[in-house]
Design an enzyme around this catalytic site. Structure first.
Site, PDB file in Angstrom:
ATOM      1  CE  LYS A 243     -52.849  37.417  35.806  1.00  0.00           C
ATOM      2  NZ  LYS A 243     -52.567  37.005  37.213  1.00  0.00           N
TER       3      LYS A 243
ATOM      4  CD  GLU B  65     -58.332  22.735  33.206  1.00  0.00           C
ATOM      5  OE1 GLU B  65     -59.416  22.690  33.850  1.00  0.00           O
ATOM      6  OE2 GLU B  65     -57.216  22.673  33.720  1.00  0.00           O
TER       7      GLU B  65
ATOM      8  CB  CYS C  94     -60.049  22.242  37.773  1.00  0.00           C
ATOM      9  SG  CYS C  94     -58.648  21.519  36.937  1.00  0.00           S
TER      10      CYS C  94
ATOM     11  CD  GLU D  30     -64.153  24.128  40.722  1.00  0.00           C
ATOM     12  OE1 GLU D  30     -64.310  25.288  40.308  1.00  0.00           O
ATOM     13  OE2 GLU D  30     -63.380  23.318  40.197  1.00  0.00           O
TER      14      GLU D  30
HETATM   15  P1  ADP Z   1     -59.400  31.283  41.198  1.00  0.00           P
HETATM   16  O1  ADP Z   1     -60.790  31.477  41.711  1.00  0.00           O
HETATM   17  O2  ADP Z   1     -58.968  29.874  41.116  1.00  0.00           O
HETATM   18  O3  ADP Z   1     -58.366  32.201  41.778  1.00  0.00           O
HETATM   19  P2  ADP Z   1     -59.520  32.883  38.851  1.00  0.00           P
HETATM   20  O4  ADP Z   1     -60.243  32.509  37.617  1.00  0.00           O
HETATM   21  O5  ADP Z   1     -59.968  34.073  39.599  1.00  0.00           O
HETATM   22  O6  ADP Z   1     -59.519  31.581  39.685  1.00  0.00           O
HETATM   23  O7  ADP Z   1     -57.979  33.076  38.561  1.00  0.00           O
HETATM   24  C1  ADP Z   1     -57.222  32.360  37.630  1.00  0.00           C
HETATM   25  C2  ADP Z   1     -56.310  33.310  36.890  1.00  0.00           C
HETATM   26  O8  ADP Z   1     -57.118  34.261  36.210  1.00  0.00           O
HETATM   27  C3  ADP Z   1     -55.378  34.116  37.770  1.00  0.00           C
HETATM   28  O9  ADP Z   1     -54.137  34.279  37.113  1.00  0.00           O
HETATM   29  C4  ADP Z   1     -56.086  35.442  37.900  1.00  0.00           C
HETATM   30  O10 ADP Z   1     -55.231  36.524  38.155  1.00  0.00           O
HETATM   31  C5  ADP Z   1     -56.697  35.571  36.520  1.00  0.00           C
HETATM   32  N1  ADP Z   1     -57.861  36.477  36.462  1.00  0.00           N
HETATM   33  C6  ADP Z   1     -58.798  36.705  37.415  1.00  0.00           C
HETATM   34  N2  ADP Z   1     -59.691  37.623  37.004  1.00  0.00           N
HETATM   35  C7  ADP Z   1     -59.324  38.009  35.757  1.00  0.00           C
HETATM   36  C8  ADP Z   1     -59.835  38.924  34.787  1.00  0.00           C
HETATM   37  N3  ADP Z   1     -60.911  39.672  35.023  1.00  0.00           N
HETATM   38  N4  ADP Z   1     -59.191  39.038  33.609  1.00  0.00           N
HETATM   39  C9  ADP Z   1     -58.096  38.289  33.352  1.00  0.00           C
HETATM   40  N5  ADP Z   1     -57.562  37.412  34.210  1.00  0.00           N
HETATM   41  C10 ADP Z   1     -58.155  37.260  35.397  1.00  0.00           C
END
Ligand code: ADP
Length: 495
Positions: free
Chosen positions: A189, A265, A299, A396
């Protein structure tokens, strides 16, 4: 901020893939829904992309499951798998201009950076893991008693992979390369901000001869598409890169469902330590790069610049002069070092941190505001007199905001550098070998760069201590994430 030349590099690319790739076919979302992909230079919509939810994830996982259980992929000779990875890498090289343009268009990073730094790394990573594919093997183990004991290193099964938006193609590579080399099948995804390049390279994998169902790519949001993947009962492993908060959710979803192993990560607040003996001009340049690279959206960004008190004043003057000179503008223009932030949410968040810095009495040396009136451009910003307990020294920021802190001696800087919940990376700048050795051992971080920063190579492991993650990616270490060890025990008897 310095001006870029006016010459626009025209992106030689069209957006041709917006649907999910499931079982070798590009298909609409089960719900028929789409979501917009944006150009961060303007905030304009550039494509409508299939929006995945649990049903799309179910379909993709079913395809990956079948491709794993029935083959041919895990049962193919390792050499054949290696050849497909090599063919894919060749296609990446052939299409690198389109890929770099698409990456810039959807992410805002400088085109020259995407083309000359990231695309070669993408191809190189697949060359590297193609090399591993036919060199994965177990051991013969001596044990007590009359037994012949061998270990088989088998692929783990269906890997669920969730990636972020800051390096869409490289994150794809770090996840997909080792998983395929080991014979796994994948549901990936992509990040909702940057769905386009993953679909493009997935198509290249089809061209390279990857069997249907081995790599499936679903676009969509975290909670609606990422979460069903992390909690799927038919997914055997999940790998995630993103924020620490989301990492915790992923780990929980994995534990609550089928206890699939998880690699994470996550975030960082990496120290970059400039010692009193450092070559200041070089240190200024590296510290600048360590923080501002990729619009500060790394990161492992060197986001706490610790400078020895003896060289502090000179460093501040020069760091400020360097930031003022930074070329910010349209990432398709030649010579541009910094493009827009990814989206309005990140843009607002970074500006909030800048205000927090000003309010906490750090000294704003330069920058501090938005640049222009459209898109998500932020002035390169430098704070001095930053104290450990200020928000800008703890959180961050993920933007072009450099925080400079003063230190006196090595023990003190080690204590302060380690006083964070993160432990992703660190930089050390010194000409003294003893200082370098002392610091590299004392710092609690997954990578320590000495007199350099952000040196990435397919063979160098990357990952975090503490709340920066679990496990290592790249190099030989990533193979362990995608393999199971089976012990086979056979009695030895006289016939
Ligand atoms: P950022 O703040 O850098 O956008 P996230 O951790 O929100 O970081 O996003 C990184 C990835 O995790 C993206 O692909 C996002 O769609 C996915 N993501 C965000 N929330 C969830 C969740 N609750 N469950 C699974 N994947 C998630």
């Amino acid at each position: 901020t310095a001006a870029a030349t006016e010459e626009l590099i025209i992106p030689p690319v069209q957006i041709s893939h917006t649907q999910h790739l499931i079982n070798g076919q590009f298909v609409d979302a089960a719900s028929g829904k789409t979501f917009p992909a944006y150009d961060p230079r303007t905030g304009e919509v550039i494509a409508h992309v299939a929006e995945g939810d649990a049903e799309d994830i179910n379909r993709a996982v079913a395809a990956a499951r079948k491709a794993f259980d029935e083959g041919p992929w895990p049962k193919m000779s390792a050499y054949e798998r290696s050849r497909i990875l090599l063919r894919f890498a060749d296609l990446v090289e052939k299409h690198s201009e389109e890929l770099a343009a698409l990456e810039t268009w959807n992410n805002g990073k400088p085109y020259e950076q995407a083309l000359h730094a990231e695309l070669p790394m993408l191809a190189r990573l697949f060359h590297y893991y193609a090399g591993w594919a036919d060199k994965i093997h177990g051991l013969t183990v001596p044990a007590d008693g009359k037994y012949h004991i061998q270990t088989l290193h088998e692929p783990i099964g269906v890997a669920g992979q969730i990636i972020p938006w800051n390096f869409p193609l490289l994150m794809f590579a770090w996840k997909v390369g080792p998983a395929l080399a080991c014979g796994n099948t994948i549901v990936l995804k992509s990040a909702e901000q940057t769905p386009l390049t993953a679909l493009y390279v997935a198509k290249l994998f089809q061209e390279a001869g990857l069997p249907p169902g081995v790599l499936n790519v679903v676009s969509g949001d975290g909670p609606t598409a990422g979460a069903p993947l992390a909690s799927h009962m038919d997914v055997d492993k999940v790998a995630f890169t993103g924020s620490t908060d989301t990492g915790k959710i992923i780990l929980e979803l994995a534990a609550r469902s089928n206890l699939k192993p998880v690699t994470l990560e996550l975030g960082g607040k990496s120290p970059f330590i400039i010692c009193e003996d450092a070559d200041i001009d070089h240190a200024v340049e590296l510290a600048h790069f360590a923080l501002f690279f990729n619009q500060g959206q790394c990161c492992c960004a060197g986001s706490r610049t610790f400078v020895h008190e003896r060289v502090y004043d000179e460093f501040i003057e020069k760091a400020k002069a360097r930031a003022v000179k930074r070329v910010v503008g349209d990432p398709f223009k030649k010579g541009v070092e910094q493009g827009p932030q990814i989206d309005n949410e990140q843009f607002e968040k970074v500006l909030r941190y800048i205000r927090a810095g000003i309010d906490s009495d750090a000294t704003l040396e330069c920058g501090g505001g938005r640049l222009g009136s459209k898109g998500y451009f932020i002035e390169p910003t430098v704070f001095s007199n930053v104290k450990d307990d200020m928000l800008i020294a703890k959180d961050e920021i993920f933007g072009p905001v450099q925080s400079i802190l003063k230190f006196k001696d090595l023990d003190e800087v080690v204590r302060r550098a380690n006083a964070t919940r993160y432990g992703l990376a660190a930089g050390v700048f010194t000409r003294n070998i003893d200082t370098a050795n002392y610091l590299t051992r004392a710092l609690r971080a997954g990578t320590v760069w000495v007199n350099c920063f952000d040196v990435f190579d397919a063979a160098i492991p990357f990952g975090g201590y503490k709340m920066s993650g679990i496990g290592r990616e790249k190099g030989i270490y990533s193979l362990h994430n995608y393999l199971q060890v089976k012990a086979v025990v056979t009695p030895l008897k006289n016939p």
